[in-house]
Motif scaffolding. Structure first.
Motif, short mmCIF file in Angstrom:
data_model
loop_
_atom_site.label_atom_id
_atom_site.label_comp_id
_atom_site.label_asym_id
_atom_site.label_seq_id
_atom_site.Cartn_x
_atom_site.Cartn_y
_atom_site.Cartn_z
N ARG A 2 25.30 -1.41 -39.26
CA ARG A 2 24.04 -1.02 -39.90
C ARG A 2 23.72 0.42 -39.50
N ASP A 3 24.10 1.35 -40.37
CA ASP A 3 23.93 2.77 -40.05
C ASP A 3 23.17 3.54 -41.13
N THR A 4 22.62 2.83 -42.12
CA THR A 4 22.03 3.51 -43.28
C THR A 4 20.57 3.12 -43.48
N VAL A 5 19.75 4.13 -43.76
CA VAL A 5 18.37 3.92 -44.18
C VAL A 5 18.30 4.26 -45.66
N TYR A 6 17.97 3.28 -46.47
CA TYR A 6 17.87 3.47 -47.91
C TYR A 6 16.44 3.87 -48.28
N PHE A 7 16.33 4.88 -49.13
CA PHE A 7 15.01 5.34 -49.58
C PHE A 7 14.96 5.25 -51.09
N LEU A 8 14.04 4.46 -51.62
CA LEU A 8 13.95 4.24 -53.06
C LEU A 8 13.25 5.41 -53.74
N ARG A 27 16.99 13.36 -37.66
CA ARG A 27 17.07 14.33 -36.57
C ARG A 27 18.14 14.01 -35.52
N PRO A 28 18.23 12.78 -35.01
CA PRO A 28 19.23 12.52 -33.97
C PRO A 28 20.67 12.54 -34.48
N GLY A 29 20.85 12.36 -35.80
CA GLY A 29 22.19 12.37 -36.37
C GLY A 29 22.91 11.04 -36.33
N ASP A 30 22.22 9.99 -35.89
CA ASP A 30 22.86 8.68 -35.78
C ASP A 30 22.73 7.84 -37.05
N TRP A 31 21.81 8.23 -37.93
CA TRP A 31 21.52 7.42 -39.10
C TRP A 31 21.80 8.21 -40.37
N ARG A 32 22.30 7.51 -41.36
CA ARG A 32 22.52 8.09 -42.68
C ARG A 32 21.33 7.72 -43.55
N VAL A 33 20.77 8.69 -44.27
CA VAL A 33 19.71 8.43 -45.24
C VAL A 33 20.32 8.53 -46.64
N ALA A 34 20.14 7.50 -47.43
CA ALA A 34 20.69 7.48 -48.79
C ALA A 34 19.58 7.20 -49.79
N THR A 35 19.51 8.01 -50.85
CA THR A 35 18.52 7.79 -51.91
C THR A 35 19.05 6.78 -52.91
N VAL A 36 18.17 5.86 -53.29
CA VAL A 36 18.54 4.78 -54.20
C VAL A 36 17.60 4.81 -55.40
N GLU A 54 21.74 8.72 -55.02
CA GLU A 54 23.14 8.60 -54.64
C GLU A 54 23.77 7.31 -55.14
N LEU A 55 22.93 6.30 -55.32
CA LEU A 55 23.42 5.02 -55.82
C LEU A 55 22.26 4.26 -56.45
N SER A 56 22.59 3.19 -57.16
CA SER A 56 21.56 2.37 -57.80
C SER A 56 21.29 1.14 -56.95
N VAL A 57 20.20 0.44 -57.24
CA VAL A 57 19.86 -0.75 -56.45
C VAL A 57 20.95 -1.82 -56.54
N SER A 58 21.73 -1.81 -57.60
CA SER A 58 22.81 -2.79 -57.72
C SER A 58 24.01 -2.43 -56.85
N GLU A 59 24.00 -1.24 -56.27
CA GLU A 59 25.14 -0.78 -55.46
C GLU A 59 24.84 -0.75 -53.96
N LEU A 60 23.74 -1.32 -53.54
CA LEU A 60 23.39 -1.33 -52.13
C LEU A 60 24.46 -2.04 -51.30
N GLU A 61 24.77 -1.47 -50.15
CA GLU A 61 25.70 -2.08 -49.22
C GLU A 61 24.88 -2.83 -48.17
N LEU A 62 24.76 -4.12 -48.34
CA LEU A 62 23.87 -4.91 -47.49
C LEU A 62 24.27 -4.85 -46.03
N ALA A 63 25.55 -4.81 -45.75
CA ALA A 63 26.02 -4.82 -44.37
C ALA A 63 25.70 -3.53 -43.64
N ARG A 64 25.45 -2.44 -44.39
CA ARG A 64 25.16 -1.14 -43.78
C ARG A 64 23.67 -0.86 -43.70
#
Length: 202
Positions: A2-8, A27-36, A54-64
């Protein structure tokens, strides 16, 4: 992992509401922010910014997914965004935290995520008036601008700093003392101790 924060993002999303939170997440560089987006088509924010999802709601990677953030926007007041509501329900079932601010809280309520946890929003009665199936009124806390309970973060449209504080805590960014200094700096313009000397010297 789990390394991603999704922002709608969507046409008319309130671009300022989660800005502080997103900056601290990155800021810390440990998390990926992805726009959905609902699709991958570009959208324009309430403030006029053009954003390419970057991706659509149908393409969310639940494990990340570590956290999904839903900003406010008029589409929630119109009862739209069913695909995002379904995605939030699925993300929560998969173990991701979810967060809503302003009318974005309505999306969490429509997903049934606020019926058994402490939460807040814009004002008492707002959620019940917009979401017929909502049964969480007894757990609504009108005394705070943001609340966090069991992996679910909610905030008023007036609580962007408090919202960021809850996100920072949820992702365990910084230590408890530094988190408190961060809040005092952005909420009350109180410099942390290590900056006071620099400010005086300047």
């Amino acid at each position: 992992m789990r390394d991603t924060v999704y922002f709608l993002v969507f046409d008319g999303f309130a671009d300022w509401q989660a800005a502080l939170a997103l900056c601290e997440v990155r800021r810390p560089g440990d998390w990926r922010v992805a726009t959905v987006g609902f699709t991958r088509a570009p959208v324009r924010s309430m403030g006029g910014l053009m954003v390419q999802p970057e991706l659509s709601v149908s393409e969310l990677e639940l494990a990340r997914a570590a956290l999904a953030i839903v900003p406010g926007g008029h589409l929630w007041q119109r009862g739209e965004g069913a695909a995002a509501v379904a995605a939030l329900r699925e993300l929560r079932r998969a173990g991701s935290m979810v967060a809503g601010i302003d009318s974005g809280v309505l999306a969490l309520a429509r997903a049934g995520l606020l019926d058994q946890c402490r939460h807040t929003g814009n004002w008492a009665g707002h959620i019940a008036a917009q979401v017929p199936g909502y049964t969480g009124s007894a757990d609504y806390d009108a005394s705070v601008l943001a609340a966090s309970d069991g992996g679910i973060i909610t905030a008023s449209h007036l609580g962007s700093v408090e919202f960021a504080r809850e996100v920072i805590h949820a992702l365990d960014l910084y230590g408890p003392g530094d988190r408190e200094h961060w809040y005092r700096l952005f909420k009350h313009a109180q410099l942390p101790p290590w900056c006071v000397g620099e400010a005086v010297a300047a």
